[in-house]
Design an enzyme around this catalytic site. Structure first.
Site, PDB file in Angstrom:
ATOM      1  N   ASP A   1      -3.095  -2.819  -5.365  1.00 59.37           N
ATOM      2  CA  ASP A   1      -1.894  -3.608  -5.061  1.00 59.37           C
ATOM      3  C   ASP A   1      -1.201  -4.027  -6.187  1.00 59.37           C
ATOM      4  O   ASP A   1       0.119  -3.979  -5.960  1.00 59.37           O
ATOM      5  CB  ASP A   1      -2.848  -4.975  -4.567  1.00 59.37           C
ATOM      6  CG  ASP A   1      -3.245  -4.872  -2.998  1.00 59.37           C
ATOM      7  OD1 ASP A   1      -2.799  -4.220  -2.361  1.00 59.37           O
ATOM      8  OD2 ASP A   1      -3.895  -5.852  -2.964  1.00 59.37           O
TER       9      ASP A   1
ATOM     10  N   HIS B   1      -9.174  -1.887  -5.077  1.00 57.54           N
ATOM     11  CA  HIS B   1      -7.970  -2.430  -4.196  1.00 57.54           C
ATOM     12  C   HIS B   1      -7.092  -3.256  -4.710  1.00 57.54           C
ATOM     13  O   HIS B   1      -5.993  -3.294  -4.822  1.00 57.54           O
ATOM     14  CB  HIS B   1      -8.576  -3.034  -2.859  1.00 57.54           C
ATOM     15  CG  HIS B   1      -7.458  -3.128  -1.966  1.00 57.54           C
ATOM     16  ND1 HIS B   1      -6.803  -2.116  -1.300  1.00 57.54           N
ATOM     17  CD2 HIS B   1      -6.480  -4.238  -1.653  1.00 57.54           C
ATOM     18  CE1 HIS B   1      -5.943  -2.662  -0.597  1.00 57.54           C
ATOM     19  NE2 HIS B   1      -5.715  -3.699  -0.780  1.00 57.54           N
TER      20      HIS B   1
ATOM     21  N   HIS C   1      -0.990 -10.884  -4.998  1.00 59.71           N
ATOM     22  CA  HIS C   1       0.563 -10.562  -4.949  1.00 59.71           C
ATOM     23  C   HIS C   1       1.461 -11.621  -5.542  1.00 59.71           C
ATOM     24  O   HIS C   1       2.521 -11.124  -6.025  1.00 59.71           O
ATOM     25  CB  HIS C   1       0.811 -10.402  -3.409  1.00 59.71           C
ATOM     26  CG  HIS C   1       0.145  -9.347  -2.885  1.00 59.71           C
ATOM     27  ND1 HIS C   1       0.236  -8.133  -3.242  1.00 59.71           N
ATOM     28  CD2 HIS C   1      -0.808  -9.276  -1.729  1.00 59.71           C
ATOM     29  CE1 HIS C   1      -0.687  -7.220  -2.150  1.00 59.71           C
ATOM     30  NE2 HIS C   1      -1.272  -8.008  -1.589  1.00 59.71           N
TER      31      HIS C   1
ATOM     32  N   HIS D   1       0.779  -1.173   0.093  1.00 57.81           N
ATOM     33  CA  HIS D   1      -0.275   0.182  -0.132  1.00 57.81           C
ATOM     34  C   HIS D   1       1.100   1.195  -0.042  1.00 57.81           C
ATOM     35  O   HIS D   1       0.522   2.206  -0.507  1.00 57.81           O
ATOM     36  CB  HIS D   1      -0.997  -0.189   1.320  1.00 57.81           C
ATOM     37  CG  HIS D   1      -2.068  -1.016   1.283  1.00 57.81           C
ATOM     38  ND1 HIS D   1      -2.562  -1.517   2.401  1.00 57.81           N
ATOM     39  CD2 HIS D   1      -2.261  -2.059   0.426  1.00 57.81           C
ATOM     40  CE1 HIS D   1      -3.172  -2.531   2.174  1.00 57.81           C
ATOM     41  NE2 HIS D   1      -3.077  -3.047   0.906  1.00 57.81           N
TER      42      HIS D   1
END
Length: 300
Positions: free
Chosen positions: A243, A239, A266, A82
């Site tokens: 990311d 979001h 991720h 973030h």
């Protein structure tokens, strides 16, 4: 507008917040840095010889429950995405990130508090052209029904899709031209999210101890638990795009290209950056040409 000059922050700025997984207070300070310094984490609670952890993909040790970096001495920094998204999304190339603990504070679960810190500190143009990582040919990674791809594009665009069985999310897609202005307005405030049963299971294992409704959107079945509801109707996919900006920053320079993802996270993002850098035909360094009038203003 995307700048052709490298930037840092104008002055130091600090905050204190809880780490997501250990639940302990961490003090974070952003400090100005010079040309070609990059983003470097400094663990001030570690021995001096082992404090520095550059924000580079080769330093990634795990992508479980966030992106974690570590140096050769084993000193690590967790949940970096973030903050990295805020720095790169806002056009910051060079900064020192001091921490007195092993996690970047989760704050409200988005990049918004870090954007506010950057805006309060101010941005300073440096007397050198920005170095871009230009994508020359498509690079893709797949894992089951998950896909992440980078392809040539004149700019930085995100095309991100997610799909969950929960009707609180369902299928969402966002196509986003990522500039500092649009990042701050349309992506930066999108919060991380999770399902109630997963949060309870993680906390039972001693993880996500700092997680709460103050720093995450929590879903129980088909409903959002947070009383205030969502910040965006499609906050979940926004979001995921946020990311991605943070994970792609681990290439070490802003990317000139289009990022396309389906159900990626991720793990896929880090694998994609590694695949891109491993293919020397797929990218090149591209340096902005500076108008002569910009150089005196940059202090060159």
């Amino acid at each position: 507008m995307v700048s052709t000059l490298q930037h840092s922050i104008a002055k130091s700025t600090s905050c204190v917040g809880l780490g997501l997984h250990k639940g302990k207070p961490v003090r974070l300070t952003l400090k100005p840095a010079g040309v070609d310094h990059g983003i470097v984490f400094v663990r001030v609670d570690a021995p001096e010889f082992a404090r520095r952890v550059p924000a580079l993909v080769e330093k990634v040790t795990t992508t479980q429950l966030g992106t974690t970096l570590a140096n050769s001495a084993g000193v690590s920094v967790a949940t970096v995405e973030h903050l990295l998204a805020a720095l790169f999304g806002m056009g910051i190339d060079n900064v020192v990130v001091e921490l007195d603990g092993p996690e970047v504070p989760i704050l409200d679960g988005s990049s918004a508090p870090f954007i506010e810190m950057i805006e309060m500190a101010g941005m300073r143009a440096l007397g050198a052209p920005r170095r871009m990582l230009e994508v020359l040919e498509p690079v893709e990674v797949r894992l089951g029904d998950k896909v992440a791809r980078l392809e040539p594009f004149d700019g930085f665009e995100l095309d991100v899709a997610v799909e969950f069985t929960s009707r609180a999310i369902g299928r969402q897609r966002v196509v986003f031209d990522c500039t500092p202005e649009s990042f701050a307005k349309d992506l930066g405030a999108a919060r991380t999210f999770g399902f109630l049963h997963q949060v309870e299971a993680m906390q039972a294992q001693g993880l996500a101890l700092g997680g709460s409704l103050e720093n995450a959107v929590v879903i129980d079945g088909d409903a959002v638990v947070n009383q205030e509801g969502l910040r965006f109707a499609d906050e979940f996919v926004r979001h995921k795009a946020l990311d991605a900006v943070g994970d792609l920053a681990l290439a070490g320079a802003p990317i000139q290209g289009r990022y396309v993802a389906e159900r990626a996270g991720h793990e896929m993002n880090v694998a994609l950056v590694r695949a891109l850098l491993a293919n020397s035909n797929a990218w090149r360094w591209s340096f902005a040409t500076l108008p002569v009038e910009l150089l005196p203003a940059a202090g060159a």
